[in-house]
Design a protein around this motif. Structure first.
Motif, short mmCIF file in Angstrom:
data_model
loop_
_atom_site.label_atom_id
_atom_site.label_comp_id
_atom_site.label_asym_id
_atom_site.label_seq_id
_atom_site.Cartn_x
_atom_site.Cartn_y
_atom_site.Cartn_z
N SER A 1 -1.40 10.70 -6.57
CA SER A 1 -1.58 9.25 -6.76
C SER A 1 -1.92 8.92 -8.20
N ALA B 1 0.67 1.00 5.48
CA ALA B 1 1.11 1.74 4.29
C ALA B 1 2.62 1.96 4.32
N ASP C 1 1.81 4.97 0.02
CA ASP C 1 1.42 6.35 0.35
C ASP C 1 2.44 7.24 -0.34
N ILE D 1 0.88 -1.17 0.00
CA ILE D 1 0.00 0.00 0.00
C ILE D 1 0.92 1.22 0.00
N ASN E 1 5.63 4.53 2.83
CA ASN E 1 5.83 5.86 2.26
C ASN E 1 6.81 5.83 1.09
N HIS F 1 -1.63 8.03 8.22
CA HIS F 1 -1.54 7.16 7.05
C HIS F 1 -2.37 5.92 7.28
N LEU F 2 -2.66 5.20 6.21
CA LEU F 2 -3.42 3.97 6.31
C LEU F 2 -2.58 2.90 6.99
N TYR G 1 -2.19 5.76 -2.92
CA TYR G 1 -3.04 6.88 -2.50
C TYR G 1 -2.20 8.08 -2.10
#
Length: 231
Positions: free
Chosen positions: A96, A63, A48, A46, A65, A59-60, A89
């Motif tokens: 994104s 995730a 970010d 995921i 970075n 942040h999710l 995202y």
């Protein structure tokens, strides 16, 4: 002439082929669908793509970075399996979208992009519940509106390209229109709580109040002339 037409035809074919591949590999989906896809595909990257400073604020879960604005985005992205899904995202969707297109160009086959970014994620109620107030609270926001003049609230962010374009004339208008209108600029990254309460999902956002009543609202870029017409 004939040779030129052949070259042009080949170029057009390649251009549209690449475009088709990108649109096929990238799926821009709602926050709810993004959440469900993550649950259905555990241990999937995921990404970010915001700055480290933004990432540190929120942040999710799980995730990673990978800063789109950094110099090592391509190298960092290459660490992941291109044949497996990847989630992408940012704050509101601008970065994104660019990052997803780049990933498709790098050969990633399945890219899920969060439509509207983390702003839409929070507005959909998917953020973890928290009692922590970030920035001004609703009571402090209400006090900003306590004025005998019109009040224009501008939610912006330093990374937001449309916000940057609007900043010079908004700062000038703050001075020029001070006798009649109070213009207040609030950094969205530093005022997450009120942003969520007002369900703001796009930047920049402008809210015009008169006697504490919301009279006009606008999301996205607006020219100086068009803004002045509303005031």
């Amino acid at each position: 002439m004939k040779r030129y037409q052949i070259v042009l035809a080949v170029f057009t074919f390649v251009l549209f082929s690449c475009h088709g591949q990108t649109s096929k590999n990238v799926q821009t989906i709602t926050a709810a669908a993004f959440s469900e896809k993550i649950k259905a595909t555990p241990n999937t990257p995921i990404l970010d793509v915001r700055t480290p400073e933004e990432f540190a604020l929120e942040h999710l879960d799980n995730a990673i970075n990978v800063n789109w604005l950094g110099s090592s985005f391509t190298a960092d992205s290459q660490k992941y399996d291109k044949t497996k899904p990847v989630f992408v995202y940012c704050k509101s969707g601008g970065r994104s979208k660019q990052a997803a297109a780049k990933l498709a160009a790098l050969g990633f086959t399945t890219i899920y992009e969060l439509d509207g970014g983390i702003l839409k994620w929070n507005a959909a109620g998917l953020a973890k519940p928290s009692d922590k107030i970030i920035g001004i609270c609703s009571q402090e926001y209400a006090e900003l509106l306590n004025s005998d003049k019109k009040v224009l609230i501008n939610f912006y962010a330093e990374w937001c390209a449309p916000c940057k374009k609007m900043t010079p004339y908004l700062l000038q208008m703050q001075k020029e229109l001070a006798p009649k209108i109070t213009i207040i600029r609030l950094n969205a990254d530093e005022n997450k709580t009120i942003l969520q309460e007002l369900k703001i999902t796009e930047l920049p956002t402008l809210l015009l109040y008169d006697n504490k009543e919301l009279k006009w609202q606008h999301a996205g870029f607006i020219s100086e002339d068009d803004l002045k017409k509303q005031l």
